[in-house]
Design a protein around this motif. Structure first.
Motif, mmCIF file in Angstrom:
data_model
loop_
_atom_site.group_PDB
_atom_site.id
_atom_site.type_symbol
_atom_site.label_atom_id
_atom_site.label_comp_id
_atom_site.label_asym_id
_atom_site.label_seq_id
_atom_site.Cartn_x
_atom_site.Cartn_y
_atom_site.Cartn_z
ATOM 1 N N ALA A 78 0.686 -1.296 -0.167
ATOM 2 C CA ALA A 78 0.120 0.047 -0.031
ATOM 3 C C ALA A 78 0.773 1.383 0.100
ATOM 4 C CB ALA A 78 -0.989 -0.150 1.145
ATOM 5 N N ALA A 96 -2.179 -2.884 -3.157
ATOM 6 C CA ALA A 96 -3.374 -2.943 -1.883
ATOM 7 C C ALA A 96 -4.134 -1.619 -1.881
ATOM 8 C CB ALA A 96 -3.101 -3.673 -0.839
ATOM 9 N N GLY A 97 -3.715 -0.747 -2.881
ATOM 10 C CA GLY A 97 -4.359 0.785 -2.559
ATOM 11 C C GLY A 97 -3.536 1.813 -1.838
ATOM 12 N N SER A 98 -4.029 2.761 -1.621
ATOM 13 C CA SER A 98 -3.474 3.809 -1.085
ATOM 14 C C SER A 98 -2.758 3.535 0.433
ATOM 15 C CB SER A 98 -4.239 5.310 -1.037
ATOM 16 O OG SER A 98 -5.256 4.876 0.236
ATOM 17 N N ARG A 147 -4.647 2.338 3.144
ATOM 18 C CA ARG A 147 -5.054 0.871 3.345
ATOM 19 C C ARG A 147 -4.209 0.231 4.297
ATOM 20 N NH1 ARG A 147 -8.570 2.530 1.399
ATOM 21 N NH2 ARG A 147 -9.012 3.013 3.450
ATOM 22 N N HIS A 198 -3.871 0.581 7.320
ATOM 23 C CA HIS A 198 -4.749 0.408 8.503
ATOM 24 C C HIS A 198 -5.264 -1.190 8.326
ATOM 25 C CE1 HIS A 198 -7.452 0.592 11.777
ATOM 26 N NE2 HIS A 198 -8.182 0.053 10.993
ATOM 27 N N GLU A 199 -5.744 -1.525 7.104
ATOM 28 C CA GLU A 199 -6.359 -2.802 6.829
ATOM 29 C C GLU A 199 -5.085 -3.830 6.866
ATOM 30 O OE1 GLU A 199 -7.573 0.001 5.293
ATOM 31 O OE2 GLU A 199 -9.362 -0.281 6.742
ATOM 32 N N ASP A 253 -13.520 4.072 0.490
ATOM 33 C CA ASP A 253 -12.202 4.425 0.806
ATOM 34 C C ASP A 253 -12.135 4.280 2.369
ATOM 35 O OD1 ASP A 253 -9.558 5.255 0.706
ATOM 36 O OD2 ASP A 253 -10.139 7.289 1.251
ATOM 37 N N SER A 254 -13.615 3.981 3.089
ATOM 38 C CA SER A 254 -13.588 4.030 4.510
ATOM 39 C C SER A 254 -14.718 3.173 4.935
ATOM 40 C CB SER A 254 -13.856 5.492 5.122
ATOM 41 O OG SER A 254 -14.984 5.991 4.765
ATOM 42 N N ALA A 305 -11.977 -5.356 8.701
ATOM 43 C CA ALA A 305 -10.818 -4.884 7.826
ATOM 44 C C ALA A 305 -10.138 -5.595 6.664
ATOM 45 C CB ALA A 305 -9.585 -4.245 8.733
ATOM 46 N N LEU A 320 -10.748 -4.641 2.849
ATOM 47 C CA LEU A 320 -9.849 -4.617 1.723
ATOM 48 C C LEU A 320 -10.042 -5.615 0.681
ATOM 49 C CD1 LEU A 320 -6.831 -3.554 1.197
ATOM 50 C CD2 LEU A 320 -5.866 -5.821 2.373
ATOM 51 N N THR A 328 -12.298 -4.200 -1.850
ATOM 52 C CA THR A 328 -11.713 -3.052 -2.787
ATOM 53 C C THR A 328 -10.735 -3.884 -3.796
ATOM 54 O OG1 THR A 328 -9.731 -2.829 -1.271
ATOM 55 C CG2 THR A 328 -11.495 -1.584 -0.699
#
Lengths: 191, 191
Positions: free
Chosen positions: A132, A156-158, A161, A163-164, B82-83, B167, B171, B174
């Motif tokens: 990420a 896996a994104g920005s 992410r 956090h995830e 995104d959240s 989470a 993920l 996404t």
């Protein structure tokens, strides 16, 4: 070719460096004693426990500006195994990015146990590193370097992410400590 | 034998009900029109999107007291992807438990796409349902009912771990929407 400095010499440091070296990347290791003095490559992997990160950032200071910095930590409260030590909704990676505004922070390798990087297998599936970050080029360079080493890698994104990703790392550690999964197993990604 | 009421008739409802029925559990479905009037079995699976949960809790009211209530939701903000729409550090499951103090809430099925429950495979690995909750007996009953249906199931810890399960679900959604994984794949668990 991407050049990597891996700070740390533990199981994760060796496993990550092994994958990257297998892929033809130039890999050097920085031991605890060399932190702050050893020169740094373009990509710096902080392959240390989360509580050790701050002293590394302080020791290197401005030398990290312009670098890609890879955070692999799982910032667990290792006394309780019931929470993280970063603020709710945030991540170790976000904390590190805030301390390094002139660096590009990526989150990676925190969802893969060392054994699954070394063997390149999680159970019967290929190991996949989840990456990420907010800088597409830096992220793609790391993904490519890992893939060149024979290990899967996914965007896996920005950096949000992270956090995830840290939630996955947290749960996976509790499952392994509770002997629900092996240290050679854990979460695999099926495409 | 455990008896289940599955509220909902979508893909997830049918996939979950299919696994449980395969294992010999008694499964009945509650359609939208029957919510609040259909009688409830010992275990109630809320197989609906998160925004639909509150109206179900209101319609059934005290009829949910003493029941095990299984939350399968991924409470994403589906406008931004995104959240989550639950407070940072919390979970849909914790919110539901707070509204149902006389029920036993479990989190389960939110990390397994419907197709992986129906086929019982995530890629080349067996599908594993992760179950979190504070009541060991209720959790074990659900784990056993899923396993009897030919799908793996793991105790993922206390209900606080629903945060980490959500989470993972977030993920995974996404990644699927971004076509990084297939809807027949996602996260598998290697023991």
């Amino acid at each position: 070719m991407t050049t990597f400095s891996i700070i740390g010499t533990g199981n994760m440091a060796k496993a990550i460096g092994g994958v990257l070296a297998d892929g033809g990347s130039d890999v050097s290791y920085v031991t605890r004693e060399q932190v702050g003095t050893a020169p740094l490559a373009d990509v710096v992997v902080l392959a240390v426990p989360y509580p050790a990160v701050d002293s590394i950032l302080e020791a290197y200071g401005d030398a990290l500006a312009g670098k890609t910095v890879v955070d692999i930590t799982n910032p667990l409260n290792f006394e309780t195994f019931d929470s993280l030590v970063v603020p709710a909704g945030s991540s170790a990676a976000a904390q590190i990015q805030a301390k390094l505004p002139s660096s590009t922070v990526l989150k990676a390798f925190n969802t893969t146990f060392a054994a699954t990087l070394a063997s390149k297998k999680v159970g019967d599936l290929p190991t996949t590193v989840l990456v990420a970050g907010d800088d597409a080029a830096a992220k793609q360079a790391l993904v490519a370097a890992v893939q060149a080493g024979g290990v899967g890698a996914l965007d896996a994104g920005s950096l949000a992410r992270a956090h995830e990703l840290e939630a996955i790392g947290f749960l996976q550690l509790t499952l392994a400590v509770g002997e629900q999964v092996a240290w050679t197993g854990g979460f695999a990604v099926a495409r």
